[in-house]
Design an enzyme around this catalytic site. Sequence first.
Site, short mmCIF file in Angstrom:
data_model
loop_
_atom_site.label_atom_id
_atom_site.label_comp_id
_atom_site.label_asym_id
_atom_site.label_seq_id
_atom_site.Cartn_x
_atom_site.Cartn_y
_atom_site.Cartn_z
N ASP A 252 -4.20 9.60 27.48
CA ASP A 252 -3.57 8.51 26.73
C ASP A 252 -2.24 8.13 27.41
OD1 ASP A 252 -3.15 7.07 23.92
OD2 ASP A 252 -1.33 8.22 24.31
N LYS B 252 -0.80 4.56 29.43
CA LYS B 252 0.44 3.89 29.04
C LYS B 252 1.42 3.77 30.20
CE LYS B 252 -0.05 5.16 24.17
NZ LYS B 252 0.24 6.24 23.18
N GLY C 114 -9.97 -0.49 10.83
CA GLY C 114 -9.64 0.94 10.81
C GLY C 114 -8.18 1.13 10.45
#
Lengths: 403, 403
Positions: free
Chosen positions: A196, A200, A10
Amino acid sequence: MINIAVLGYGTVGSGVVEVINKNHASINKRAGQEVNIKYVLDLRDFPGDPVEKVLVHDYSVIVNDPEVKIIVEVMGGIKPAYDFTKQALEAGKSVCTSNKELVAAHGAELLAIAKANNVNFLFEASVGGGIPIIRPLNQSLTADEITEITGILNGTTNYILSKMTDEGKSFEEVLKRAQEKGYAERNPEADVEGYDACRKIAILTSLALGKQVDYRDIYTEGITKITKTDIEYAKALHASIKLLGTSKWEDDGKIYSMVAPFMIDSDHPLGHVNGVFNGIFVNGNMLGDTMFYGKGAGKLPTASAVVADVVDAVKHQGTNIMTIWEQDKVELGDRANFACRFFVRVADTTSKETIEKVFGEVEYVTLADVSGEYAFLTEKLTEGAFEEKSKQVDMIMRIRTAL
Amino acid sequence: MINIAVLGYGTVGSGVVEVINKNHASINKRAGQEVNIKYVLDLRDFPGDPVEKVLVHDYSVIVNDPEVKIIVEVMGGIKPAYDFTKQALEAGKSVCTSNKELVAAHGAELLAIAKANNVNFLFEASVGGGIPIIRPLNQSLTADEITEITGILNGTTNYILSKMTDEGKSFEEVLKRAQEKGYAERNPEADVEGYDACRKIAILTSLALGKQVDYRDIYTEGITKITKTDIEYAKALHASIKLLGTSKWEDDGKIYSMVAPFMIDSDHPLGHVNGVFNGIFVNGNMLGDTMFYGKGAGKLPTASAVVADVVDAVKHQGTNIMTIWEQDKVELGDRANFACRFFVRVADTTSKETIEKVFGEVEYVTLADVSGEYAFLTEKLTEGAFEEKSKQVDMIMRIRTAL
């Protein structure tokens, strides 16, 4: 020559191939030998693409090939990335990944498997894209006790908030344009709801602690409720609104982690991290403040970090790089005890007298062109206390601040 | 347990002892064993200081003690640091240093000696104080070809320029105050003339190239001629004046290195690096822009970086960490071909007609309260061309720009 395989062709996977081809001379020099892409795994075919020559559809070809020493996992998601990674490590192959879901959920376990097999599990690209932050945390900030990690960890939301600030547009308008430009996904939930950033900050906090911080324990709030008016108030306060992932080591011995929009002072090192850039601010008890800045996403910056991990894996063949991240889970501090100053907008049905009775001393902010409401900054108080107090006023909006 | 020795009990040396004592639990955990300071070398005595117990005056005691595995060199200067370091490496001891003079002059040679003896020569603290930059350049940015390194590499000059900007004071006034506060040395030449920054950009450029850049080849200009008026002009241009060490890899295949005050845009990542902070901006051909920010000097930040090197040296006992910095000298590009936009102040005895005849299209800047002169920004042109052209006008001052 060392053979590697890339799982997933990808955006990041094709970037990895591009980086290795384009910078092959310097990469081979830094690695000490030629890095050769023996396989690329993808379910799709790519007719006419040079990748065809090395494309395979069956992972067993890769994992069973003893010539493959390093596997780059850039598929994303947990399934089948987790199984593939585990099999690779158990087969004595190092794995380099950009997959934050995988690292947040299984980092400690995969590091232990890598250690047991004397190979490496590297994940520089999982946080901050191209910004070197994982390796510095592991290998450079080792003389310090970390007291804070606060980052702008998601480029999409930072782009949206920056555009709202620069152009006075609404969240919806900017999101739509970001989607058209490919800066935001068609389903933007993982970005705009903070999921997200949550993974992290969980990874960074785990590394700083050497123990497992479960991302599901981190209170997470997105940016969907931020309005043009909030941004105007922030400007009046010489502040910016940023989606921060933050972990603070407090005096009570607890660590408080959270993902939420914050107002931060324009003079804060993160205050000028705009657009798709990310910035990660770290405070150490000896070092003081430091910040790492760069492109937090995108094909080539992310691929650059993955390939740097490949170079490291080549250089450390036969040696496990010590990374302290044990599987014991850390109990985070209760959010009710997390303290900050709050920015609060209230309907003018609540009098200033009431505000001061409830909140004590506050700092008022008004905007000339906004009626029916006003705003104020509280003194520092805990989330628990704030929630109690805010019930007594006609609150329109509240934003945490690092002011 | 691993025994180390510290050479020099000055600011950084006493900081190293403090960091190791204060964070001993986490440092020992990261190092994998207890780090014990067996000796501190200094010519002086320190009556009443706990260091007395380990203080020695004779280096041979340290270098001949096979129990000492790592030596911290924080004396500064070339003599006797160079001899001591060489002897240590040849005796099979790793050396960690904060000494930028030593590293700039002898880095490549000392790395080769370390490699030949299967030990390590580490120097994270020699550039950017506590900011992790050496290790990231060596180990994290390995997939990129570096196209630019530009840094605010000297905290003293950045403090002076920041104060001049914030308080509208002259260079002399601010320098005097900085000396009183201990932020500037009594003999400030190495800082204000740019010599310190010169060594640091030489080290960074050498590491990015893998070859020796001789700091004596780098054109170096200090900040002593910068006036309040220059700063006012910069503000009018939405810019800051910063002392930059910069290396650019240009399309002609050459590298142009320089230390000089530059006007940079306030929106540049380095534009908000103020006070004693340092910032190092790096562009890679894949990664794009990245920046490292933190305290570039000071006892504890510098000591933190030295001790992080000690931890790395402990972890890599018996293994040489690959660092590409060969002794072949690089020929830098001729400064006459270095191109930028110049900011120029001229006496109003030169007409705008003349300016335009000489420089072509320019952008004028005027200050309401400054008479007898005006200023302009040129288009991008080479140093050589600029020097020729500027002879034709009554120039008061010129400052390079990154605008």
